[in-house]
Motif scaffolding. Structure first.
Motif, PDB file in Angstrom:
ATOM      1  N   PRO A 177      48.950  18.111   7.687  1.00 24.26           N
ATOM      2  CA  PRO A 177      47.909  17.078   7.734  1.00 24.26           C
ATOM      3  C   PRO A 177      48.006  16.181   8.964  1.00 24.26           C
ATOM      4  CG  PRO A 177      49.187  16.953   5.686  1.00 24.26           C
ATOM      5  CD  PRO A 177      49.767  18.055   6.476  1.00 24.26           C
ATOM      6  N   ASP A 178      49.209  16.085   9.529  1.00 25.00           N
ATOM      7  CA  ASP A 178      49.375  15.249  10.718  1.00 25.00           C
ATOM      8  C   ASP A 178      48.691  15.846  11.943  1.00 25.00           C
ATOM      9  OD1 ASP A 178      51.323  17.300  10.360  1.00 25.00           O
ATOM     10  OD2 ASP A 178      52.402  16.519  12.114  1.00 25.00           O
ATOM     11  N   LYS A 179      48.263  17.103  11.838  1.00 27.18           N
ATOM     12  CA  LYS A 179      47.631  17.760  12.992  1.00 27.18           C
ATOM     13  C   LYS A 179      46.101  17.657  12.938  1.00 27.18           C
ATOM     14  CE  LYS A 179      51.053  19.554  15.423  1.00 27.18           C
ATOM     15  NZ  LYS A 179      52.163  18.758  14.881  1.00 27.18           N
ATOM     16  N   THR A 180      45.615  16.841  12.023  1.00 25.02           N
ATOM     17  CA  THR A 180      44.163  16.664  11.983  1.00 25.02           C
ATOM     18  C   THR A 180      43.832  15.192  11.685  1.00 25.02           C
ATOM     19  OG1 THR A 180      42.114  17.599  11.129  1.00 25.02           O
ATOM     20  CG2 THR A 180      43.879  17.333   9.519  1.00 25.02           C
ATOM     21  N   TYR A 181      42.573  14.885  11.454  1.00 24.56           N
ATOM     22  CA  TYR A 181      42.138  13.501  11.264  1.00 24.56           C
ATOM     23  C   TYR A 181      42.580  13.004   9.885  1.00 24.56           C
ATOM     24  CZ  TYR A 181      39.168  15.302  14.934  1.00 24.56           C
ATOM     25  OH  TYR A 181      38.716  15.910  16.077  1.00 24.56           O
ATOM     26  N   SER A 182      43.105  11.811   9.828  1.00 27.52           N
ATOM     27  CA  SER A 182      43.600  11.332   8.538  1.00 27.52           C
ATOM     28  C   SER A 182      42.464  11.204   7.516  1.00 27.52           C
ATOM     29  CB  SER A 182      44.319   9.994   8.714  1.00 27.52           C
ATOM     30  OG  SER A 182      43.433   9.063   9.304  1.00 27.52           O
ATOM     31  N   ALA A 183      41.230  10.923   8.015  1.00 28.19           N
ATOM     32  CA  ALA A 183      40.111  10.730   7.081  1.00 28.19           C
ATOM     33  C   ALA A 183      39.749  12.014   6.343  1.00 28.19           C
ATOM     34  CB  ALA A 183      38.887  10.203   7.823  1.00 28.19           C
ATOM     35  N   ILE A 184      40.035  13.162   6.929  1.00 27.57           N
ATOM     36  CA  ILE A 184      39.627  14.418   6.300  1.00 27.57           C
ATOM     37  C   ILE A 184      40.742  14.996   5.414  1.00 27.57           C
ATOM     38  CG2 ILE A 184      40.340  16.096   8.093  1.00 27.57           C
ATOM     39  CD1 ILE A 184      37.014  16.096   6.169  1.00 27.57           C
ATOM     40  N   VAL A 185      41.913  14.419   5.480  1.00 24.59           N
ATOM     41  CA  VAL A 185      43.051  14.954   4.715  1.00 24.59           C
ATOM     42  C   VAL A 185      42.755  15.088   3.212  1.00 24.59           C
ATOM     43  CG1 VAL A 185      45.454  14.484   4.057  1.00 24.59           C
ATOM     44  CG2 VAL A 185      44.751  14.321   6.448  1.00 24.59           C
ATOM     45  N   PRO A 186      42.061  14.129   2.569  1.00 27.22           N
ATOM     46  CA  PRO A 186      41.781  14.309   1.128  1.00 27.22           C
ATOM     47  C   PRO A 186      41.027  15.599   0.820  1.00 27.22           C
ATOM     48  CG  PRO A 186      41.255  12.071   1.798  1.00 27.22           C
ATOM     49  CD  PRO A 186      41.569  12.814   3.050  1.00 27.22           C
ATOM     50  N   ASP A 187      40.267  16.084   1.785  1.00 28.02           N
ATOM     51  CA  ASP A 187      39.519  17.325   1.568  1.00 28.02           C
ATOM     52  C   ASP A 187      40.419  18.561   1.647  1.00 28.02           C
ATOM     53  OD1 ASP A 187      37.125  16.136   1.160  1.00 28.02           O
ATOM     54  OD2 ASP A 187      36.067  17.099   2.819  1.00 28.02           O
ATOM     55  N   LEU A 188      41.609  18.392   2.194  1.00 28.09           N
ATOM     56  CA  LEU A 188      42.485  19.552   2.424  1.00 28.09           C
ATOM     57  C   LEU A 188      43.572  19.667   1.368  1.00 28.09           C
ATOM     58  CD1 LEU A 188      43.165  18.921   6.244  1.00 28.09           C
ATOM     59  CD2 LEU A 188      41.226  20.105   5.208  1.00 28.09           C
ATOM     60  N   MET A 189      43.747  18.607   0.592  1.00 32.23           N
ATOM     61  CA  MET A 189      44.907  18.532  -0.303  1.00 32.23           C
ATOM     62  C   MET A 189      44.471  18.378  -1.766  1.00 32.23           C
ATOM     63  SD  MET A 189      47.357  17.760   2.219  1.00 32.23           S
ATOM     64  CE  MET A 189      48.690  16.853   1.510  1.00 32.23           C
TER      65      MET A 189
END
Lengths: 560, 500
Positions: A177-189
Motif C-alpha cells: 500500500p505504501d507504493k500507491t496513494y493513501s486515499a485509494i488504499v481502502p479499495d485495495l484492502m
C-alpha cells in the motif's frame, strides 16, 4: 449411416485434439498466463513492457542454442508475441526471431548463444471481463490468472474467497500500500489484508473547455469553488449558450456526483464503523437532511435551473461509445461546458487536437472532496502461475509500467512518485495540458476519498437501493424524504439479511456496533474520537480535517 | 433363437451409441441441472460462503427461501412488473391474427396503379428531403413515416403477399439485442423519430385545447365515462345472452360480472378519479346494470341451460377481459381529456413521453416492443397455417345464408381457429412469464427505480450479482409453479372451450 456417424465422431475428436494442441499453453516452452482485462490497445504495449521487465529482472527461461536446428526448435517453442521483447533486450537474437523467417546466414556466426526468454508469457482475455462470468469461472476453477476489477467489486470476490492474498508478496516484491496513494488504499484492502494493486488510479475532477466558456463570455471557475458559485456560473452559462424558445442543447455539465455533494456537506451513507446507514431520521437528523438536500439540489439544477440535462436529454445525446460514452465528444463540440472524469479522458481528448483545457475540483458545500477510484488487478487463488501473477503486480509498481501510463494519458499512474516527473507534469508534445496533470496528482493526495463499502451489504445492492431512491424522487413518484426513509430501511434490511446468512460476521458486527455507540456518545458530547475506531474512509478523512481525532493511546485501547 | 437375441442386443447397443450423445447432453444440461435446482431451492447455498474456496457446509433450510419470497417486497413488485408486461399478450395475439388474416389475401395490383404509387412515392421522398434540408426535421420525419407506409404498400402491390409475409416476419428472425438497440434510438425522447412524429399532433391538440373553454374538456370527460358505461352495458347484455343461450354456464358467468365491474371499482381508488362526482355516478350506473342483468337472470333462468357450470369459461374470460381493457382505455383517455387544459399550460406544454427513462412510461414502452414482436412472430405463421385449414364450404354456406364479413369471421373463422388460439395463448403466457430479461438488460437495466425489472431479470440479479443461488433457484421455481398453474388452468378450461 453408422459409418457416417463414425466418421463424424472421428472428425469431431480430431478437431478437439487439434484445438487443444493449438492452445498457447500447450505449444509454448514457457508458461502462459492470462490477464482478464478490457480490449484496450494500450494493453499490448503494457504486456510487451512486462515481458521485457521480466527479462531485465532475470525472471527468465534460458535456452542454449548451438546449432541451427536447435535455433529452429527454440523459435517454434516461443510464441511470436514474445519475439520482439527478446530481441529488444538481446539484439543479437534478431536473426533468430526475424518475422520473415529464421535468418540462418546472419545467425550462424553468432552461435552458440543463450536466449533469455521471459519466464512466462502474459496474454489478455477480454471476453470474460463481466463480473458474473469471472465469479462462475472462479468457483469452477477456470478463471483467468490476473483479474481486473474496481475497488467496489473487491468485497464480493473477497467473500467468495477466490482471490489470493497479496500482503506478503506485496511486501516482498515491493507493491504494498505504501507504493500507491493513501486515499485509494481502502479499495485495495479487506481487514488489513491486501488483495489488489492498481492498474491506474482515477480522481474525478471537472475538465473545462475554456473555448466554450470564452465563446459565451462566461468567467472560468476557480480551482476550488462552492456549490453557490457552481449554480451562479452554471445558470449564466446555459442562459448564454441556449437561444430562447428552443430546446436546450447546451448544458453546464452532464452530471454532478451525488456522493461528492453529500460528502462535501460532511456525511456519508454508511456510519463510521460501516455497521449501518446514517440515513436515520431519529438518531442522525443532520445527516438525513444533508442527504435529502444533496438530491434536492440535483433536482433543482436539472429541472428548474436546467444546468444539468434530464435523463431524457442525456439519452438523446447518448451514443454509448468510447471511454466516458459520448460526453467527451459533446464536451469537445461545446454541448457541455465541463465534464467530470479522471485523467484518462485524455486518451480521447488528445484525438480532438489541441483543446484549450482547464481542470477544477468538484464544487463543494464546505468540505472540498473528490472521488478516487481504481481499476486494479487481483490474483486468482487457483491460478497455476501465482508467482508470475505476483510479478505482474510488482511490475505495475515499476517505472516501466508507470511511465507508460504517464505517456499514454491514462488515469494516474499507480505509483505516485511518477507524478512528480517532468514527463507527467509537462508532456513536451502537449503544452496545452501543462498545469492540468499536477492538479490531478494534487487532488489524489489532498481531497480524494474512496467510496465507502460496508462489509455487511454488497456494494451492488446498496447502489441499487440508493439509485432507486434517486429515480423514485426524480420521477416524481416519491418525496425525497419518503425515498430516503425507504432507502434507509432497504439498507438496514440488507445488513440484517447478510448477518442472518453469514453468522460468522455477527461477532465482529456486534463489536463494531458497540464501538459506533461510543463514537456517537463522544460526538454528542463534543469529544474527540480515536482514528482507529473509524473504518469508513470518508469519515476518517473528515474527522481528521475537522480536528475531531484524538491521539490518546488510552482512547484507542478503550475501543478494543 | 440365440442368434436372434444376440442380434437384438447388438442392434440395441448400436442404437444406444447413436443416442448416447443426445442422452448425455440432455442429462448434463437439462435433467441434472433441473434436479439440482430443486435441491438448491431448499438449501442456503450462497456462492459467497459455499464454494470450493470455503469450508462452510450447506444446510437444508426447508421452505425458508420460498417464505422469503413473500417477505421480500422486491419479489412481489417484480412479479407485478412481469404481469403488467403480460397485459400486452392479448393484443399481441389479436395483432398476429389480424396480420395473418391480412396476409392470407393477395394484394397484387395492376400496372397503372403501381405507376401512380411510384410517382407519388417519388414526390414524397423529394418533399421530405427538401423539408429536412430547410430544417423542418420533425415534419420530414412525419412525412417519412407516411412515405414508408406508402412504400410498403407499393411493394405489396408489385411483389404480392410474399413481400408482406417476409416483412411481417422480420421481428422474429432479427437478433433481439440489435432490435432493442434500434428501439432505444426510436424511443429517444428528444431526437427519436417516434417523438418527432408525436410532437406534430400534440402541438395541434395543444393549440386546440388552449383555444377552447375548459368546460368542453370536462364535457369530453363525462362523455368518455358515459361511453365506458355504455360499453359495459352492451357487453353485459351480450354476456347475459350467451348465458341465456347456454353458451356459458353459471360459474363462467361470474367472470363477466367481475371483470366488467372492475374498471368502475378501480375508478373509486384511482388518484385522478377517486372521490369525483363522475366516479360516484359511474358506480351507481354500473351497480344498476349488474343488478338488472343478475336479477333478470335470477327471475327468468336461462332459456337453454348450459351443460355445466364452467361451460364456455374460455370464451367468457376472453370476452370480458377484452371488454375490461377497452373500458380501462376509455377511462384513461377520458381522464387525459379532462386534464388536457392543465397539461397544455404546465411546463413545456403537451410533450411526448420520455419512454424508457420515465418510471411511468418505461413499462408501456416495453409492452409496445413486445406487441410489435408478437405481431410478426411464429403466432402469425401458426394462424396463417390454421387459416388455410378452414374448410371453404363453411364460408360458402355462410355466403348462402347471407352472412356479413364480421359474421363469417365470428361464426366460422374464429371457432375454427380456436385450437390454434388456445395453443398460442398457452405458449404466449409461458413466454410472457419467463420473458423480459433480454429487453430489460439492453434497454433499461431494470430501471428506472426497478420499473422494468421482471422476474427473469431478478433471478439473474440474485444469482449472479449477489451470489444467492438458493434464493434465486426459489424464485425460478416459484415462476415455474406460476407457469405450470396457469398452463393447467388454460388446459382445464381453455381446452374445454376449444372442444365445445
Amino acid at each position: 449411416m453408422k459409418y457416417l456417424f463414425l466418421i463424424t465422431a472421428i472428425v469431431l475428436v480430431s478437431a478437439s485434439v487439434a484445438t487443444y494442441m493449438s492452445l498457447p499453453s500447450v505449444n509454448s516452452a514457457i508458461p502462459v498466463f492470462y490477464w482478464v482485462t478490457d480490449a484496450n490497445p494500450a494493453r499490448k504495449e503494457q504486456i510487451n513492457l512486462f515481458h521485457r521487465w521480466l527479462i531485465r529482472n532475470d525472471h527468465v527461461r534460458k535456452f542454449e542454442v548451438k546449432t541451427l536446428s536447435e535455433a529452429r526448435s527454440v523459435r517454434s517453442k516461443l510464441a511470436d508475441t514474445v519475439w520482439d521483447d527478446i530481441v529488444a533486450t538481446q539484439p543479437e537474437t534478431a536473426p533468430l526471431f526475424d518475422p520473415e523467417g529464421l535468418d540462418a546466414d546472419a545467425l550462424e556466426p553468432k552461435l552458440p548463444m543463450t536466449v533469455r526468454a521471459p519466464g512466462a508469457e502474459l496474454r489478455t482475455d477480454s471476453a470474460n471481463r463481466q463480473q458474473a462470468k469471472q465469479i462462475i469461472q472462479g468457483v469452477s476453477l477456470v478463471a483467468g490468472d490476473v483479474l481486473d476489477m474496481g475497488g467496489a467489486s473487491l468485497p464480493l470476490f473477497y467473500q467468495i474467497g477466490m482471490l489470493e492474498e497479496q500482503t506478503e508478496p506485496a511486501q516482498r516484491l515491493g507493491y504494498g500500500p505504501d507504493k500507491t496513494y493513501s486515499a485509494i488504499v481502502p479499495d485495495l484492502m479487506v481487514d488489513d489484508q491486501q488483495y489488489l494493486f492498481p492498474c491506474n488510479v482515477a480522481v474525478a475532477l471537472y475538465w473545462i473547455n475554456k473555448d466554450t466558456f470564452h465563446r459565451y463570455g462566461i468567467e472560468l471557475p476557480s480551482t476550488r469553488w462552492t456549490i453557490e458559485e457552481f449554480e451562479r456560473i452554471g445558470k449564466a452559462f446555459v442562459e448564454a449558450a441556449n437561444p430562447e424558445d428552443q430546446r436546450r442543447s447546451v448544458f453546464f455539465t452532464p452530471d454532478v456526483s451525488i456522493p461528492d455533494l453529500y460528502h462535501s456537506m460532511g456525511m456519508d451513507v454508511f456510519n463510521e464503523t460501516l455497521t449501518g446507514t446514517t440515513l436515520d431520521e431519529e438518531n442522525r437528523p443532520e445527516d438525513f437532511e444533508k442527504f435529502i438536500r444533496a438530491h434536492e439540489l440535483i433536482y433543482k439544477w436539472t429541472y428548474e435551473d436546467r444546468i444539468l440535462p434530464t435523463a431524457a436529454d442525456a439519452q438523446s445525446f447518448d451514443t454509448e461509445a468510447g471511454y466516458g460514452g459520448a460526453k467527451l465528444q459533446l464536451f469537445n463540440r461545446g454541448n457541455y461546458g465541463m465534464v467530470r472524469i479522471g485523467r484518462f479522458a485524455l486518451i480521447q481528448l488528445r484525438r480532438f487536437g489541441s483543446m484549450n483545457l482547464e481542470v477544477v475540483e468538484p464544487p463543494h458545500a464546505g468540505f472540498p472532496v473528490a472521488a478516487i477510484t481504481t481499476r486494479a488487478a487481483a490474483v486468482y487463488k487457483a491460478s497455476s502461475n501465482i508467482e508470475y501473477a505476483n510479478l505482474f503486480q510488482a511490475y505495475r509498481a515499476s517505472e516501466d509500467y508507470n511511465m507508460q501510463i504517464v505517456h499514454d494519458g491514462d488515469a494516474l499512474p499507480p505509483n505516485p512518485i511518477y507524478t512528480k516527473t517532468e514527463e507527467f507534469l509537462r508532456p513536451p508534445e502537449y503544452p496545452n495540458e501543462w498545469g492540468i496533470h499536477g492538479k490531478f496528482a494534487k487532488a489524489a493526495e489532498t481531497i480524494a476519498v474512496a467510496n465507502a463499502t460496508s462489509p455487511y451489504v454488497l456494494p451492488s445492492r446498496s447502489a441499487r437501493i440508493l439509485g432507486n431512491a434517486k429515480e423514485d424522487y426524480m420521477n416524481g413518484r416519491k418525496t425525497m424524504r419518503q425515498a430516503t426513509r425507504e432507502a434507509a430501511e432497504g439498507i438496514d434490511n440488507a445488513i440484517q439479511r447478510t448477518l442472518r446468512e453469514a453468522p460468522k460476521l455477527r461477532e465482529e458486527y456486534d463489536k463494531q456496533v458497540e464501538l459506533q455507540k461510543k463514537i456517537d456518545a463522544r460526538r454528542a458530547n463534543g469529544q474527540k474520537v480515536p482514528l482507529s475506531w473509524i473504518r469508513n474512509p470518508f469519515y476518517r478523512k473528515y474527522y481528521q480535517q475537522m480536528g475531531w481525532v484524538s491521539t490518546s493511546g488510552e482512547d484507542a485501547e478503550a475501543g478494543q | 433363437m440365440i442368434h436372434q437375441k444376440q442380434n437384438r442386443r447388438r442392434n440395441l447397443l448400436i442404437a444406444l451409441s447413436f443416442l448416447l450423445p443426445n442422452i448425455l447432453g440432455v442429462l448434463t444440461f437439462v435433467v441434472i441441472p433441473v434436479l439440482f435446482a430443486v435441491m438448491l431451492a431448499f438449501t442456503n447455498w450462497d456462492l459467497r460462503y459455499h464454494n470450493v474456496f470455503q469450508d462452510e457446509t450447506l444446510k437444508f433450510v426447508g421452505l425458508d427461501n420460498f417464505i422469503r419470497l413473500f417477505t421480500e417486497e422486491n419479489f412481489l413488485k417484480y412479479l407485478g412488473n412481469t404481469l403488467f408486461l403480460m397485459m400486452g399478450i392479448p393484443f399481441g395475439i389479436a395483432g398476429a391474427l389480424c396480420a395473418a388474416l391480412m396476409l392470407s389475401k393477395d394484394v397484387r395490383a395492376g400496372g397503372g396503379q403501381v405507376y401512380g404509387w411510384l410517382i407519388a412515392g417519388g414526390v414524397l421522398v423529394a418533399s421530405t428531403m427538401m423539408l429536412a434540408a430547410v430544417g423542418l426535421a420533425g415534419t420530414a420525419v412525419a412525412i417519412l413515416f407516411c412515405g414508408l407506409a406508402a412504400g410498403i404498400l407499393l411493394l405489396g402491390m408489385t411483389g404480392g403477399i410474399t413481400i408482406y409475409r417476409t416483412l411481417f416476419y422480420t421481428p422474429h428472425f432479427t437478433a433481439g439485442v440489435a432490435t432493442f438497440i434500434l428501439w432505444k434510438k426510436l424511443y429517444n425522447p428528444n431526437t427519436g423519430p417516434i417523438n418527432s412524429f408525436l410532437r406534430i399532433p400534440l402541438s395541434g391538440i395543444e393549440s386546440t385545447v388552449t383555444s377552447v373553454s375548459p368546460v368542453w374538456m370536462q364535457v369530453g370527460f363525462y362523455v368518455g365515462i358515459a361511453l365506458m358505461l355504455l360499453l359495459m352495458f352492451v357487453a353485459a347484455r351480450w354476456a347475459w345472452k350467451m348465458w341465456n343461450d347456454g353458451d356459458i354456464g353459471n360459474g363462467s358467468a361470474v367472470f363477466p360480472v367481475v371483470f366488467l365491474s372492475l374498471p368502475v371499482v378501480l375508478m373509486q381508488f384511482w388518484g385522478y378519479t377517486s372521490g369525483s362526482v363522475a366516479a360516484f355516478i359511474a358506480l351507481a350506473v354500473a351497480a344498476v346494470i349488474v343488478l338488472y342483468f343478475v336479477s333478470k337472470g335470477w327471475r327468468q333462468g336461462p332459456a337453454f341451460p348450459s351443460a355445466g357450470a364452467m361451460n364456455g369459461v374460455g370464451n367468457a374470460i376472453v370476452f370480458s377481459v377484452g371488454t375490461m381493457v377497452g373500458m380501462l382505455a376509455i377511462m384513461g383517455l377520458s381522464v387525459v381529456v379532462f386534464n388536457l387544459p392543465t397539461m397544455a399550460v404546465d411546463g413545456n406544454g403537451l410533450e411526448p413521453p420520455d419512454w424508457l427513462v420515465s418510471y411511468h412510461w418505461a413499462k408501456p414502452a416495453m409492452m409496445l416492443i413486445g406487441f410489435w414482436g408478437a405481431i410478426g412472430s411464429n403466432n402469425m405463421l401458426l394462424y396463417l397455417a390454421a387459416l388455410t385449414n378452414v374448410p371453404g364450404e363453411l364460408y360458402e354456406a355462410a355466403d348462402i345464408d347471407g352472412a356479413s364479413g364480421f359474421q363469417k369471421f365470428w361464426n366460422v373463422t374464429w371457432p375454427q381457429l380456436a385450437p390454434t388460439t388456445f395453443f398460442i395463448g398457452v405458449m404466449a403466457t409461458i413466454h410472457g412469464l419467463q420473458g423480459g430479461f433480454e429487453m430489460a438488460r439492453v434497454l433499461t437495466q431494470g430501471g428506472p427505480a426497478g420499473a422494468t425489472t421482471t422476474l427473469s431479470y431478478f433471478i439473474y440479479q440474485e444469482g449472479f450479482e449477489t451470489g444467492r443461488l438458493s434464493f434465486s433457484a426459489a424464485v425460478a421455481w416459484a415462476l415455474f409453479i406460476l407457469v405450470f398453474s396457469i398452463t393447467m388452468f388454460n388446459w382445464k378450461f381453455g381446452n374445454r372451450y376449444v372442444n365445445d
